[in-house]
Design a protein around this motif. Sequence first.
Motif, short mmCIF file in Angstrom:
data_model
loop_
_atom_site.label_atom_id
_atom_site.label_comp_id
_atom_site.label_asym_id
_atom_site.label_seq_id
_atom_site.Cartn_x
_atom_site.Cartn_y
_atom_site.Cartn_z
N HIS A 1 0.87 -1.17 0.12
CA HIS A 1 -0.17 0.03 0.02
C HIS A 1 0.90 1.34 -0.02
O HIS A 1 1.57 1.24 1.04
CB HIS A 1 -0.82 -0.04 1.41
N ALA A 2 0.77 1.81 -0.97
CA ALA A 2 1.92 3.10 -1.15
C ALA A 2 0.99 4.35 -1.96
O ALA A 2 1.28 4.55 -2.97
CB ALA A 2 3.00 2.65 -1.96
N PRO A 3 0.15 5.01 -1.16
CA PRO A 3 -0.48 6.17 -1.91
C PRO A 3 0.59 7.12 -2.36
O PRO A 3 1.26 7.45 -1.69
CB PRO A 3 -1.33 6.70 -0.76
N PHE A 4 0.10 7.72 -3.51
CA PHE A 4 0.81 8.43 -4.20
C PHE A 4 2.11 7.81 -4.79
O PHE A 4 3.52 8.56 -4.97
CB PHE A 4 1.40 9.83 -3.48
N GLY A 5 2.12 6.52 -4.84
CA GLY A 5 3.38 5.93 -5.41
C GLY A 5 3.80 6.04 -6.82
O GLY A 5 5.00 5.77 -7.22
N ALA A 6 2.83 6.78 -7.56
CA ALA A 6 3.39 7.05 -8.94
C ALA A 6 3.88 8.46 -9.12
O ALA A 6 4.43 8.85 -10.16
CB ALA A 6 2.12 7.07 -9.85
N HIS A 7 3.93 9.44 -8.05
CA HIS A 7 4.46 10.45 -8.15
C HIS A 7 5.76 10.68 -8.42
O HIS A 7 6.62 9.81 -8.11
CB HIS A 7 4.09 11.21 -6.71
N PRO A 8 6.51 11.52 -9.23
CA PRO A 8 5.58 12.76 -9.91
C PRO A 8 4.87 12.33 -11.25
O PRO A 8 4.29 13.33 -11.55
CB PRO A 8 6.59 13.72 -10.14
N ALA A 9 4.73 11.24 -11.68
CA ALA A 9 3.92 10.77 -12.75
C ALA A 9 2.46 10.74 -11.94
O ALA A 9 2.40 10.77 -10.75
CB ALA A 9 4.07 9.50 -13.24
N GLY A 10 1.28 10.67 -12.72
CA GLY A 10 0.05 10.61 -12.40
C GLY A 10 -0.47 8.95 -12.15
O GLY A 10 0.26 8.19 -12.65
N CYS A 11 -1.70 9.04 -11.60
CA CYS A 11 -2.34 7.81 -11.26
C CYS A 11 -3.72 8.10 -11.84
O CYS A 11 -4.53 8.52 -11.11
CB CYS A 11 -2.08 7.19 -10.16
N PRO A 12 -4.15 7.61 -13.03
CA PRO A 12 -5.74 7.95 -13.32
C PRO A 12 -6.73 7.49 -12.36
O PRO A 12 -6.62 6.66 -11.66
CB PRO A 12 -5.85 6.94 -14.56
#
Lengths: 188, 249
Positions: free
Chosen positions: A115-126
């Motif tokens: 569980h890693a919220p904002f794990g795509a940052h700095p890319a986005g997660c649709p």
Amino acid sequence: MIQAGSVGAPYVPVLGLVGTDLLKRRDDMKICPDPFNPEVKTVVAKAYRPDFAIFHAQKADRRGNVSAGWTNDDTLLAEASRHVIVTVEEVVDELAAAEAKGSFLPSILVDTVVHAPFGAHPAGCPDYYPVDDAAMKTYARQAASDESFAAYLEETTYSVTSHEDYVARFVPAEWRGEGAGGDERDSA
Amino acid sequence: MERDYSNEELMAVLISREVRNGEIAASGALSMIPAAGLLLARELHAPNVEIMILGSPAFMPFKTSRQFHFLAHRGELGLFFVSGVQIDRQGNYNLHMVGEDQDHPKVRFPGGYGGGMLYYAARRSIIFRTEHSRRAFVEKVDFISAAGTSPPDTLRYGNPCKVITPLATMHMDLQEGLLKLESYNPPATVAEVVENTGFDLGDVSSVQAAPAPTEEELGLLRDAVRRKMIETDTYPDWARSHLGNLRIA
């Protein structure tokens, strides 16, 4: 090639690439005659079976079923790889195939969910957050030289003590709201 | 003589004239002008062209990029559009890097998804480039991302057929494997085209001007096509800022 790995073939013939500088610089692709029609040649690409695949997705349940949006490539990668680790925005108790948006990876393909919220940052997660344009511009600027990129890595990666620390320091405050952070691990 | 249409409008019109009724035609990433050209062709002479615009869900019948990729791989794609940082006389294009030493490029580019396959798979490819200059059209590209022609014993379904720029159209002579000047776009002249091209364009003595965009073509492009692009979220900002802004009141 991941496509070949995903179907368990040792290599796969592919159209194109003949005469390119890309082909000259790669030793995993060669021009070969068609064994059934030796007058005609194509490029063949070696299969890849990675030991590990690690990618970010939207949602998973406690069994390791994953909803990975429309990025079909993640399915190929999961099929080709021996071990699969998926970081996700959200963990739910149960995720049915029918409610998965886009591609559904059954837990049989998945080893570990993080569980890693904002794990795509700095890319986005649709469906969760867009690309962080300001952070991307910083990255692009600092990637211009080895010195500035080393400083970028130090600041955004090496000096970061945990995922929560990264989120608190780099994800825009107005995106975070409540419930950001967390580091639950579930083994499927 | 001044044009009362933009370079983008001109190129969209020239592209639309190349589209054949009934074929499957697709435009790729960041290909606003070809997308407009395809939609214009459908309004005019090609009502039954099957259009795929990558990045626009309204014009993508498949749920996964894999289905599009393998449709082309099977040889079913009729027409595709590519561009390049550099394009050379042999129809090779470069989307990778500029510089004399490939290990130490002066500038690196992202490469191109699929172009190394689609350029060989599509029955025809059209190269489009808004900058017609000696740095864009070179004798030999610094890196071949996709080759204009291949040896006869390699599997290939198609080749580049045209190059379209604001100044001119070139065609690919497949016998010789070379690009040649086909027509020019007034007020540009043949001399201006030759001056701005970094390679020999062949015998240009009998090259004619391309017919200017007609009122019908421009009218449809500025109304029906522009509206369609905005309504379907197909490069809407580009359509607003590039189509119909030079209209004479």
